[in-house]
Design an enzyme around this catalytic site. Structure first.
Site, short mmCIF file in Angstrom:
data_model
loop_
_atom_site.label_atom_id
_atom_site.label_comp_id
_atom_site.label_asym_id
_atom_site.label_seq_id
_atom_site.Cartn_x
_atom_site.Cartn_y
_atom_site.Cartn_z
N ASP A 118 0.86 -1.17 0.00
CA ASP A 118 0.00 0.00 0.00
C ASP A 118 0.91 1.23 0.00
O ASP A 118 2.11 1.13 0.28
CB ASP A 118 -0.89 -0.03 1.25
CG ASP A 118 -1.74 1.21 1.38
OD1 ASP A 118 -2.42 1.57 0.42
OD2 ASP A 118 -1.69 1.84 2.47
N ASP A 137 -1.55 -1.01 5.90
CA ASP A 137 -1.76 -0.40 7.22
C ASP A 137 -3.22 -0.30 7.61
O ASP A 137 -3.52 0.19 8.70
CB ASP A 137 -1.16 1.01 7.23
CG ASP A 137 -1.98 1.98 6.39
OD1 ASP A 137 -2.16 1.72 5.18
OD2 ASP A 137 -2.45 2.99 6.93
#
Length: 233
Positions: A13, A175
């Site tokens: 990400d 996350d």
């Protein structure tokens, strides 16, 4: 003759995982919502706002301030956000401590790298370029690369295909709940970082592994997870 298996693939990400973009996201969002007279948001609000792109972030900011957002105002506000964010780029955004060392080590071990982010291409690609990170990645897919985005499994699977990887030898590093759910939906193991933008403790999202910093992100960890995923397949 037996063909060699494809290299393991590490998928990252962007916001809150590869790069700490919080200060610039808050700055551009506050610049945007100021046009509607809304009070500024803070870093503490950020975990409730990010994850689905700038339009959703703007909508959530209005909801946070208990203010109606007319449909006709969404695109003008979105363009205001984009203009400000791009003009300031890279601003205060910086790669997280240890990530460049980790990327170098993973690459040296023969692990292919990719990015899978819900950030739009016009924001994600120049940010990675300005921070000198683009060179590391075999594929970079964004929130508008496909007609679907995380937590849809197809965003990860499409990233794997573009990177020339194999779903059974891929790992997602993220996350937030979008990253962990997307990995789970794609039947791909996940590594969750604890320092990003999530309003739910990472351990509660139940990734396969939780790390507190990038010194823990080693080639050995990837090989272990890939072997585990292959055995479970």
């Amino acid at each position: 003759m037996t063909s060699r298996p494809l290299s393991p693939l590490a998928i990252f990400d962007l916001d809150g995982t590869l790069v700490d973009t919080a200060a610039d996201l808050v700055s551009s969002l506050n610049h945007t919502i100021a046009a509607a007279g809304l009070a500024p948001v803070t870093y503490e609000d950020l975990t409730h706002l990010v994850g689905q792109g700038a339009r959703v972030m703007i909508k959530r900011a209005f909801a946070l301030r208990e203010t109606e957002l007319p449909e006709a105002e969404i695109e003008p506000l979105y363009e205001r956000f984009i203009t400000h964010y791009r003009a300031e780029m890279p601003g205060e955004s910086r790669p997280y401590p240890g990530i460049v060392t980790a990327l170098d080590a993973l690459s040296a071990a023969g692990i292919t790298l990719a990015v899978c982010t819900n950030k739009t291409e016009i924001l994600a690609l120049p940010l990675l370029e300005k921070l000198g990170l683009t060179q590391y990645f075999a594929a970079i897919t964004c929130g508008d690369t496909f007609s679907f985005r995380k937590p849809d499994a197809r965003h990860i699977l499409g990233t794997i295909e573009k990177a020339g990887g194999d779903p059974q030898r891929a790992i997602m590093v993220g996350d937030s709940i979008n990253d962990i759910l997307a990995a789970r939906n794609a039947a791909v193991p996940s590594i969750g970082v604890t320092f990003g933008y999530t309003d739910v403790p990472m351990v509660e999202l139940e990734p396969d592994v939780v790390i507190d910093d990038f010194t823990e992100l080693t080639p050995a960890l990837f090989e272990e997870l890939v072997a585990k995923g292959a055995a479970a397949a």
